[in-house]
Design a protein around this motif. Structure first.
Motif, PDB file in Angstrom:
ATOM      1  N   UNK A   1      32.851  38.134  25.761  1.00  0.00           N
ATOM      2  CA  UNK A   1      33.741  37.693  27.071  1.00  0.00           C
ATOM      3  C   UNK A   1      33.997  38.896  28.075  1.00  0.00           C
ATOM      4  N   UNK A   2      34.596  39.879  27.508  1.00  0.00           N
ATOM      5  CA  UNK A   2      35.322  41.022  27.974  1.00  0.00           C
ATOM      6  C   UNK A   2      33.912  41.607  28.893  1.00  0.00           C
TER       7      UNK A   2
ATOM      8  N   UNK B   1      31.174  43.155  33.853  1.00  0.00           N
ATOM      9  CA  UNK B   1      29.824  43.274  34.557  1.00  0.00           C
ATOM     10  C   UNK B   1      29.748  42.389  35.806  1.00  0.00           C
ATOM     11  N   UNK B   2      30.609  41.161  35.726  1.00  0.00           N
ATOM     12  CA  UNK B   2      30.650  40.268  36.909  1.00  0.00           C
ATOM     13  C   UNK B   2      31.586  40.930  38.030  1.00  0.00           C
ATOM     14  N   UNK B   3      32.148  41.748  37.752  1.00  0.00           N
ATOM     15  CA  UNK B   3      33.075  42.508  39.047  1.00  0.00           C
ATOM     16  C   UNK B   3      32.083  43.504  39.617  1.00  0.00           C
ATOM     17  N   UNK B   4      32.637  44.273  40.439  1.00  0.00           N
ATOM     18  CA  UNK B   4      32.147  45.507  41.111  1.00  0.00           C
ATOM     19  C   UNK B   4      32.952  46.371  41.787  1.00  0.00           C
TER      20      UNK B   4
ATOM     21  N   UNK C   1      40.273  49.695  43.423  1.00  0.00           N
ATOM     22  CA  UNK C   1      39.639  49.775  44.955  1.00  0.00           C
ATOM     23  C   UNK C   1      39.769  48.718  45.763  1.00  0.00           C
ATOM     24  N   UNK C   2      39.742  48.818  46.940  1.00  0.00           N
ATOM     25  CA  UNK C   2      40.160  47.371  47.768  1.00  0.00           C
ATOM     26  C   UNK C   2      38.561  46.608  47.653  1.00  0.00           C
ATOM     27  N   UNK C   3      39.055  45.399  46.815  1.00  0.00           N
ATOM     28  CA  UNK C   3      37.793  44.485  46.481  1.00  0.00           C
ATOM     29  C   UNK C   3      38.529  43.147  46.610  1.00  0.00           C
TER      30      UNK C   3
ATOM     31  N   UNK D   1      39.118  38.265  37.817  1.00  0.00           N
ATOM     32  CA  UNK D   1      38.029  38.509  36.741  1.00  0.00           C
ATOM     33  C   UNK D   1      38.264  39.756  35.750  1.00  0.00           C
ATOM     34  N   UNK D   2      38.735  40.996  36.497  1.00  0.00           N
ATOM     35  CA  UNK D   2      39.161  42.150  35.919  1.00  0.00           C
ATOM     36  C   UNK D   2      40.467  41.894  35.040  1.00  0.00           C
TER      37      UNK D   2
END
Length: 318
Positions: free
Chosen positions: A22-23, A28-31, A223-225, A232-233
């Motif tokens: 799950x981790x 991987x779903x974040x950027x 970062x600015x996200x 998610x993170x």
């Protein structure tokens, strides 16, 4: 070395595998994140959430009970898993993901041999069968390009320094094996204490690595996200923290071979999440690999639990 609470250990092992899968999926779903931010998140959760639960006098007493010959085992128990995460994160810059995971999962072989030689844990025919099935399953699910080259593009064009990735992935596998042996050698030390100390090491390594990445690679720690990425993170960090906690517990309750076999089920959970949530089409080889791993887990968890007397008759001398 005695094994106790079999089914409790099995649940910890499966929980560890699921949380790790799950981790990876959440990360991987974040950027746009520095990968070492994940280590910081899980480390800070361990350090600040678990610290109040430890009794100072009990912690001091447990550390004093560690014999001189067990000092290295204690150090390995709190530092090897953060080092493994560090090595595998860097390795992914130089090698394919599938190759890195396959090499890292070879720790089941290293761990089993070290447990046999160092800890004198018995190595049974059922153990060898489970090791073979588990590693074969990981191999089929990951399908590393150094074997299945016809399924991917040229390796040299994408990863000209892939030898560094191989070395780093092997170091991660070695660290995982070192943790397994170290934890089994200090069973009297409470898992909560080890988890807290491991969290501190993870946070410091993650912070230092993220800061270096920010300075050298211009990859900000935060970062600015979007808010979704931050959520998610954070969830990935919490899942990673649970993964470390379960990992410490499983090796307390089960033998190294049994624990390592359960941990390979992370490949099954990862593949299932990929198929269910991303809607990837199932692959024949991957399904066969999942069956191999599930078969090894069932074989070790059921046969080794209910037929210990029969296995003991076929046990290799340690």
């Amino acid at each position: 070395m005695p094994v106790e609470n079999d089914w409790q250990g099995i649940l910890y092992g499966l929980g560890n595998a699921f949380c790790l899968a799950l981790t990876g999926f959440l990360a991987k779903a974040t950027s746009g994140y520095n990968p070492f931010t994940l280590m910081m998140c899980s480390g800070v959760l361990f350090l600040f959430l678990l610290s109040p639960l430890n009794e100072r006098r009990s912690c001091v007493d447990q550390i004093r009970m560690i014999k001189r010959a067990q000092v290295m085992s204690f150090v390995a128990s709190i530092s090897c898993m953060p080092c493994a995460a560090f090595f595998i994160f860097i390795a992914l810059n130089f090698i394919e993901y599938a190759d890195a995971i396959t090499i890292m999962q070879s720790s089941i072989v290293f761990s089993s041999l070290l447990a046999f030689l160092v800890l004198k844990e018995p190595l049974k025919p059922v153990d060898i069968l489970c090791i073979t099935l588990s590693f074969s399953g990981v191999f089929l699910i990951s399908r590393p390009l150094f074997i299945f080259q016809h399924l991917g593009v040229s390796k040299s064009s994408l990863y000209p320094q892939r030898h560094l990735g191989v070395i780093l992935s092997a170091l991660a596998a070695t660290c995982i094996a070192g943790f397994a042996i170290g934890r089994r050698n200090i069973l009297h030390v409470d898992s909560l204490l080890l988890s807290t100390l491991q969290g501190g090491v993870t946070f410091l390594m993650g912070l230092l690595s993220a800061a270096i990445g920010w300075y050298l690679l211009d990859n900000p720690i935060l970062p600015d996200c979007t808010i979704e990425d931050r959520v998610l993170m954070s969830l990935a960090g919490f899942s990673h923290a649970l993964c470390f906690l379960f990992n410490i517990q499983v090796f307390k309750h089960l033998s190294v071979v049994h624990s390592s076999t359960l941990k390979t089920s992370v490949s099954v959970f990862s593949y299932a999440l990929q198929c269910i949530l991303v809607r990837d089409s199932p692959s024949y080889l991957s399904v066969v690999g999942c069956c191999f791993i599930i078969g090894s887990v069932l074989c070790k968890s059921y046969l080794a639990t209910h037929f210990n007397k029969l296995n003991g008759l076929l046990c290799f001398p340690s």
